[in-house]
Scaffold this active site. Sequence first.
Site, short mmCIF file in Angstrom:
data_model
loop_
_atom_site.label_atom_id
_atom_site.label_comp_id
_atom_site.label_asym_id
_atom_site.label_seq_id
_atom_site.Cartn_x
_atom_site.Cartn_y
_atom_site.Cartn_z
N ASP A 234 0.88 -1.16 0.00
CA ASP A 234 0.00 0.00 0.00
C ASP A 234 0.92 1.22 0.00
OD1 ASP A 234 -2.06 1.78 0.06
OD2 ASP A 234 -3.13 0.83 1.72
C1 BGC Z 1 -4.91 3.39 0.01
C2 BGC Z 1 -4.97 2.42 -1.16
C3 BGC Z 1 -4.75 3.18 -2.43
C4 BGC Z 1 -3.41 3.89 -2.36
C5 BGC Z 1 -3.08 4.69 -3.60
C6 BGC Z 1 -3.65 4.23 0.00
O1 BGC Z 1 -3.71 5.23 0.96
O2 BGC Z 1 -4.99 2.68 1.23
O3 BGC Z 1 -6.20 1.76 -1.18
O4 BGC Z 1 -4.81 2.32 -3.53
O5 BGC Z 1 -3.44 4.80 -1.27
O6 BGC Z 1 -3.91 5.79 -3.71
#
Ligand code: BGC
Length: 751
Positions: A234
């Site tokens: 993530d």
């Molecule tokens: C989120 C993800 C997301 C990523 C990119 C993170 O903060 O938890 O679900 O895909 O950011 O935006």
Amino acid sequence: MNASSASSASSAATLSPAEQAALTSGGSRWTTTPVRDVVRALTLSDGPHGIRRPAGDAAEAVVSRDSLPATCFPPSVTLGCSWDPQLAHRIGAAVAREASALGVDVVLGPGINIKRSPLCGRNFEYFSEDPHISGVMGAAVVEGIQSLGVGACVKHFAANNQETDRMRVSADVDEQTLREIYLPAFEHVVRHARPYTVMCAYNKVNGIHASENHWLLTQVLRKEWGFDGLVMSDWGAVTDRVAALAAGLDLEMPPTGTDGQIAAAVEGGRLDPARVAEAAGRVLRLRDRTDRAQRFEDWDVDAHHELAREAARASAVLLKNEGDILPLDPTAQQTIAVIGEFARTPRYQGNGSSHVVPTRVDNTLDALTAAVGPATTLTFGAGFTLDGTPAPELAEQAVAQAAAADVAVVFLGLPDAHESEGYDRTDIDMPADQIELLREVARVCPRVAVVLANGGAVSVSEWLAHAGAVLESWLPGQAGGTAIADLILGIESPSGRLTETIPHRLADVPSHLHFPGRDGHVVYGEGRYVGYRRYDTLDVPVAYPFGHGLTYTTFAYDDLETTATGDNRWTVEATITNTGSRFAREVVQLYVAFDEPHPTRPRHELRGFTKVGLAPGASASVRFELTGRDLAWWSTSLGGWRIDPGPFTVEIGASSRDIRLRTVLHTAGDGTLTDLEATSTFGEWLDHPVGGPLLREALARAKAPSPEDLAATDPTLLRAARDVPLAKFTGLGFDVTTQDIDRLTAAVRSR
Ligand code: BGC
């Protein structure tokens, strides 16, 4: 290794160690690292209910709402309630087509975490409190996206069930609960839909960051489930790059400029260079796979908007409809008071990384105005402000309109700031000013229908008496406005069903005393008893049960038939008939139930569902397949799934609390015989099919009283003795020697 992964691995071998290390981290916020002419930069974009492709300067911004327009389909909270995997597949394919047109290789979704608490600020991005439907819907989205060759990214692996302290908190979950509740949706998607990528979560799982969790990323995901894609972090989830790579992470996103650490760790013997090559090879493999994607220049904006409308229509849940208030006849001579700012300014998606800039947005007020005939008069009163600023004059005007109308349709919901990625709610209440408005409207107008817009479940119990009908539209996406009008006017019958229980009170929620934890830990103290698994096991009253949803017709369930088709395999069939006067769709649900006097497992669990559309008077046969895994529980001591021999009940119903048909079947179990040890109890020995007779013989040889004698002469002693480990009998002066026990244990092992 198949041909393409072999070729990726061999081309990884042609890269220098520094190039390999570079490939295991992003090249920018939304791209992988390009390497010479060998690998292009792959573009990754949120996801999941539409494409968020940041444009221009926004591309490097941490948080930006400035992205290229794309269709905002209903988020997963809504789509899940359609219980329609084919629809989810079509939406996945539509999202992929837009991804392709916007230059995106991998869509960062779907999110399939379990709704452990309605307070989780990100529940709108997840499907359900139940792993079965989460897995089936998640797999359908992945298959839809990948049907065009665009990659999907299943997230957030694993146990990311809250936003509070999400980057540090340790989700402390026992293994049985992980295996039965928090992992099966991921397992289903990995095994059935073969996603190109998986995103690991921010949080720790039992004290170890998901990004550094070897058990999770390598043992379970790859070795047990056979995942053959790439694991990315993530955004910002990596705290120790070397530990993460060693644990099985392939790609850090976004980059942290730490490639030097990789080289140093390899040189220092702390990181196997083969692991770096393997991770780089997975990036190459992802390149190979996405290179084969179909390329599109554009998409049919109107057709995708229509698909979004269809999905919103299929997903709204009619919770209540006393006296058939809905649908309203668009040709009738009547005045409809449309009340509530949400009718004009819809709330149709959630906040955070999934936020899509829509291609257009419908609102229900306009849609109703366009759809009703000349005999119907519509009036509108905003009733309240979206930011909660007190507005008594708006309420007064709306109530006056309700007083002059035949029916009031009141649009209530959670304002935007009430729920978001990044924080959790602290209550499940509706805003007090909206409840007050509803109360006043109901005082002056006898026929009131409420339309709800919210991403997390809200409590209804406080105000339900003031509404004859309630339509839960969740967050219905950019075409939700027209979809809601379609349902209100009966152009289509509602067919959504709840994928989460609506509790009476927050205090009834199983995780309530254990959410969101403190001091760096959240203990999943409710174990496997999440959502209906607890409410139904303990008969806790709820406002609306899991699986519930009404429509404008009625259905009869008949002719339950089961056929054994092999070892622990059955087919289950039933006939569903539309007994009302309108075409509508029914969601037929199959639960497997275990009737235990003292529960050792949830009373029943969803194991199948199917959605069937029927004209008035028409019938259809529905069919399910049951397998041993549907009966199994995870044994931590065995480290595997177990099926106990005995009876179980197949339940077919319209919700977890509306079971229409049931039949008892019998399983012979999985044939697993627990090993007996000296530490196994007298009771465990007696009940064991091999050990029991051997022990009885040994007792007879030693002229000790048999269990049957004891049952007659001293039943209390027998009862107490059942819980005593056999080895203790020698010390307690019974006639069983250590040699006897060793002999017995060896005899059991040899059978
Ligand atoms: C989120 C993800 C997301 C990523 C990119 C993170 O903060 O938890 O679900 O895909 O950011 O935006």
